[in-house]
Design a protein around this motif. Structure first.
Motif, PDB file in Angstrom:
ATOM      1  N   CYS A   7      -3.405   0.305  12.579  1.00 45.48           N
ATOM      2  CA  CYS A   7      -2.247   0.898  11.904  1.00 45.48           C
ATOM      3  C   CYS A   7      -2.630   1.237  10.470  1.00 45.48           C
ATOM      4  CB  CYS A   7      -1.054  -0.055  11.906  1.00 45.48           C
ATOM      5  SG  CYS A   7       0.448   0.693  11.218  1.00 45.48           S
ATOM      6  N   ALA A   8      -2.541   2.527  10.127  1.00 53.20           N
ATOM      7  CA  ALA A   8      -2.784   3.016   8.767  1.00 53.20           C
ATOM      8  C   ALA A   8      -1.438   3.074   8.066  1.00 53.20           C
ATOM      9  CB  ALA A   8      -3.453   4.383   8.808  1.00 53.20           C
ATOM     10  N   VAL A   9      -1.158   2.088   7.221  1.00 50.52           N
ATOM     11  CA  VAL A   9       0.230   1.810   6.861  1.00 50.52           C
ATOM     12  C   VAL A   9       0.813   2.680   5.757  1.00 50.52           C
ATOM     13  CG1 VAL A   9       0.062  -0.574   7.655  1.00 50.52           C
ATOM     14  CG2 VAL A   9      -0.393  -0.049   5.250  1.00 50.52           C
ATOM     15  N   THR A  10      -0.027   3.278   4.896  1.00 44.48           N
ATOM     16  CA  THR A  10       0.562   4.086   3.825  1.00 44.48           C
ATOM     17  C   THR A  10      -0.248   5.312   3.444  1.00 44.48           C
ATOM     18  OG1 THR A  10       1.606   3.982   1.633  1.00 44.48           O
ATOM     19  CG2 THR A  10      -0.446   2.739   1.907  1.00 44.48           C
ATOM     20  N   GLY A  11      -1.580   5.249   3.486  1.00 40.67           N
ATOM     21  CA  GLY A  11      -2.383   6.396   3.079  1.00 40.67           C
ATOM     22  C   GLY A  11      -2.247   6.672   1.595  1.00 40.67           C
ATOM     23  N   GLY A  12      -2.771   7.828   1.183  1.00 38.75           N
ATOM     24  CA  GLY A  12      -2.690   8.209  -0.218  1.00 38.75           C
ATOM     25  C   GLY A  12      -2.085   9.577  -0.432  1.00 38.75           C
ATOM     26  N   GLY A  13      -1.566  10.161   0.624  1.00 38.40           N
ATOM     27  CA  GLY A  13      -1.037  11.511   0.550  1.00 38.40           C
ATOM     28  C   GLY A  13       0.333  11.577  -0.111  1.00 38.40           C
ATOM     29  N   GLU A  14       0.799  12.811  -0.280  1.00 36.83           N
ATOM     30  CA  GLU A  14       2.089  13.061  -0.951  1.00 36.83           C
ATOM     31  C   GLU A  14       3.237  12.895   0.047  1.00 36.83           C
ATOM     32  OE1 GLU A  14       2.381  13.575  -4.088  1.00 36.83           O
ATOM     33  OE2 GLU A  14       0.311  13.974  -4.678  1.00 36.83           O
ATOM     34  N   THR A  15       3.435  11.643   0.475  1.00 34.02           N
ATOM     35  CA  THR A  15       4.464  11.374   1.480  1.00 34.02           C
ATOM     36  C   THR A  15       5.656  10.598   0.940  1.00 34.02           C
ATOM     37  OG1 THR A  15       3.192   9.429   2.169  1.00 34.02           O
ATOM     38  CG2 THR A  15       2.853  11.459   3.422  1.00 34.02           C
ATOM     39  N   VAL A  16       5.541  10.073  -0.276  1.00 37.04           N
ATOM     40  CA  VAL A  16       6.612   9.224  -0.807  1.00 37.04           C
ATOM     41  C   VAL A  16       7.930   9.980  -0.892  1.00 37.04           C
ATOM     42  CG1 VAL A  16       7.377   7.932  -2.837  1.00 37.04           C
ATOM     43  CG2 VAL A  16       5.017   7.715  -2.034  1.00 37.04           C
ATOM     44  N   SER A  17       7.873  11.255  -1.268  1.00 36.57           N
ATOM     45  CA  SER A  17       9.097  12.044  -1.398  1.00 36.57           C
ATOM     46  C   SER A  17       9.621  12.540  -0.052  1.00 36.57           C
ATOM     47  CB  SER A  17       8.853  13.247  -2.314  1.00 36.57           C
ATOM     48  OG  SER A  17       7.885  14.121  -1.748  1.00 36.57           O
ATOM     49  N   HIS A  47      -4.701   1.497   2.032  1.00 37.25           N
ATOM     50  CA  HIS A  47      -4.822   2.199   0.763  1.00 37.25           C
ATOM     51  C   HIS A  47      -3.947   1.457  -0.243  1.00 37.25           C
ATOM     52  CE1 HIS A  47      -6.537   6.259   1.995  1.00 37.25           C
ATOM     53  NE2 HIS A  47      -6.260   5.707   3.167  1.00 37.25           N
ATOM     54  N   ALA A  48      -4.191   1.679  -1.523  1.00 39.40           N
ATOM     55  CA  ALA A  48      -3.296   1.180  -2.571  1.00 39.40           C
ATOM     56  C   ALA A  48      -2.611   2.365  -3.240  1.00 39.40           C
ATOM     57  CB  ALA A  48      -4.073   0.369  -3.598  1.00 39.40           C
ATOM     58  N   ARG A  49      -1.407   2.117  -3.725  1.00 34.45           N
ATOM     59  CA  ARG A  49      -0.658   3.122  -4.479  1.00 34.45           C
ATOM     60  C   ARG A  49      -0.228   2.530  -5.819  1.00 34.45           C
ATOM     61  NH1 ARG A  49       1.402   7.729  -1.697  1.00 34.45           N
ATOM     62  NH2 ARG A  49       1.076   7.672   0.569  1.00 34.45           N
ATOM     63  N   ASP A  50      -0.137   3.384  -6.808  1.00 36.76           N
ATOM     64  CA  ASP A  50       0.373   2.983  -8.117  1.00 36.76           C
ATOM     65  C   ASP A  50       1.857   2.642  -7.962  1.00 36.76           C
ATOM     66  OD1 ASP A  50       1.678   3.155 -10.699  1.00 36.76           O
ATOM     67  OD2 ASP A  50      -0.136   4.114 -11.462  1.00 36.76           O
ATOM     68  N   PRO A  51       2.265   1.420  -8.268  1.00 39.89           N
ATOM     69  CA  PRO A  51       3.675   1.047  -8.061  1.00 39.89           C
ATOM     70  C   PRO A  51       4.652   1.893  -8.872  1.00 39.89           C
ATOM     71  CG  PRO A  51       2.320  -0.905  -8.394  1.00 39.89           C
ATOM     72  CD  PRO A  51       1.450   0.274  -8.718  1.00 39.89           C
ATOM     73  N   ASP A  52       4.202   2.449  -9.994  1.00 39.29           N
ATOM     74  CA  ASP A  52       5.100   3.226 -10.851  1.00 39.29           C
ATOM     75  C   ASP A  52       5.232   4.677 -10.411  1.00 39.29           C
ATOM     76  OD1 ASP A  52       5.620   1.043 -12.555  1.00 39.29           O
ATOM     77  OD2 ASP A  52       3.747   1.415 -13.640  1.00 39.29           O
ATOM     78  N   THR A  53       4.143   5.272  -9.939  1.00 42.94           N
ATOM     79  CA  THR A  53       4.162   6.693  -9.589  1.00 42.94           C
ATOM     80  C   THR A  53       4.173   6.957  -8.094  1.00 42.94           C
ATOM     81  OG1 THR A  53       1.744   6.908  -9.540  1.00 42.94           O
ATOM     82  CG2 THR A  53       2.834   7.152 -11.685  1.00 42.94           C
ATOM     83  N   GLY A  54       3.738   5.980  -7.299  1.00 44.82           N
ATOM     84  CA  GLY A  54       3.616   6.190  -5.858  1.00 44.82           C
ATOM     85  C   GLY A  54       2.347   6.913  -5.448  1.00 44.82           C
ATOM     86  N   GLN A  55       1.535   7.321  -6.430  1.00 41.58           N
ATOM     87  CA  GLN A  55       0.308   8.056  -6.118  1.00 41.58           C
ATOM     88  C   GLN A  55      -0.808   7.097  -5.685  1.00 41.58           C
ATOM     89  OE1 GLN A  55       0.242  11.565  -6.198  1.00 41.58           O
ATOM     90  NE2 GLN A  55       2.418  11.108  -6.410  1.00 41.58           N
ATOM     91  N   GLN A  56      -1.776   7.632  -4.959  1.00 43.36           N
ATOM     92  CA  GLN A  56      -2.927   6.834  -4.545  1.00 43.36           C
ATOM     93  C   GLN A  56      -3.625   6.240  -5.769  1.00 43.36           C
ATOM     94  OE1 GLN A  56      -5.994   7.325  -1.147  1.00 43.36           O
ATOM     95  NE2 GLN A  56      -6.620   8.790  -2.706  1.00 43.36           N
ATOM     96  N   SER A  57      -4.098   5.001  -5.618  1.00 42.78           N
ATOM     97  CA  SER A  57      -4.752   4.317  -6.722  1.00 42.78           C
ATOM     98  C   SER A  57      -6.068   3.699  -6.261  1.00 42.78           C
ATOM     99  CB  SER A  57      -3.836   3.213  -7.281  1.00 42.78           C
ATOM    100  OG  SER A  57      -4.510   2.456  -8.275  1.00 42.78           O
TER     101      SER A  57
END
Length: 303
Positions: A7-17, A47-57
């Motif tokens: 399971c790839a749980v979050t990735g780094g793509g522009e999916t938050v919005s 993957h990790a994401r920036d908690p403030d921006t949601g972007q890949q980190s």
């Protein structure tokens, strides 16, 4: 037909919005991984994401927090860390601004693995698997090119091996499989190659059954392989991969919907994949069984 599910749980793509429940914070990502494991996933791809921006980190401490939370849960799951960052070249056509445009993020081969080195400083956080994208490619249909030249990949493979981690070899094109053969022949890999066929991304090989068959035929005969396709093709490829003797990957990195108009979660996608495989007469491998299949050692105790 014994199949393991990743399971790839979050990735780094522009999916938050685009989805109301994309995991962003370390706690959300860890919880998603734990829930996916409880639903039947033997492997979670992180993957990790920036908690403030949601972007890949690429922040190593974010990865450390995610893996620590997973280990502390005492849920048995194999952790697979993404190493597909720091190869993004966004080409600019603006006069006088050079080739690299906004969004470019490129590091050298070993520097791309800083987060792995951080995890390996604490034995309980050392991941059992990490990804190695086996070639450069156009990513999407815009100006983004992912850079992974052979000289970089060889150095990365050597460094990953020195850290005691098994690489999952990500192949998006047939030429990437040719490189897999080369590094296998050069003994840069230990044990049986683990390969992930990545299909249907804009710029990569299409999500077609004949393409899967070609990938399977051209992979080293000794290899263990898994496959995924994105979006609406995700579940179709669960059946195709499992039916052809492979393993499968699902998750919100690759697909946001359980069905038309219904947002998925990682655990519901895993449950759906498990149901598809069992309906075909297959069985689902646990993390312990998958570890044996892949020749992995057990993770260090969480405490």
């Amino acid at each position: 037909m014994d199949t393991f599910v990743t399971c790839a749980v979050t990735g780094g793509g522009e999916t938050v919005s685009r989805h109301p429940r994309i995991p962003v914070t370390p706690r959300q990502i860890a919880y998603a991984a734990i829930s996916a494991a409880q639903a039947g996933a033997a492997i979670v791809h992180i993957h990790a994401r920036d908690p403030d921006t949601g972007q890949q980190s690429r922040d190593p401490e974010l990865f450390a927090e995610i893996v620590s939370l997973i280990r502390d849960s005492n849920v048995d799951v194999i952790v697979n860390i993404s190493c597909g960052m720091a190869g993004d070249l966004v080409l600019s056509d603006a006069p006088g601004h050079g080739l690299a445009g906004p969004g470019t993020d490129v590091l050298g081969p070993v520097d791309r693995l800083q987060h792995l080195e951080r995890l390996c400083r604490e034995p309980r956080l050392r991941p059992e698997i990490c990804t190695l994208d086996c070639g450069s490619m156009n990513f999407g249909d815009g100006a983004l090119v992912y850079l992974a030249p052979a000289t970089y990949l060889r150095r990365m493979a050597k460094h990953i091996r020195s850290l005691g981690i098994k690489p999952e070899l990500e192949v998006f094109e047939l030429g990437h499989l040719a490189f897999v053969h080369k590094i296998f022949a050069e003994e840069l890999l230990e044990g049986v190659p683990l390969i992930q066929f990545c299909l249907g991304l804009p710029g990569s090989a299409p999500a077609e059954s004949f393409v899967l068959d070609a990938f399977k035929q051209l992979a080293p005969s000794e290899s263990i392989w898994s496959a995924f396709a994105i979006g609406r093709d995700q579940m179709r490829f669960v059946a195709l991969a499992a039916g052809n003797g492979g393993n499968v990957r699902v998750g919100l990195e690759d697909n946001l919907y359980l069905e038309k108009g219904v947002f998925a979660d990682n655990d519901t996608l895993v449950e759906r994949a498990v149901s598809v495989i069992r309906s075909m007469g297959g069985s689902i491998l646990t993390a312990a069984e998958t570890r044996l299949k892949l020749g992995l050692g057990r993770p260090s105790p969480s405490r």
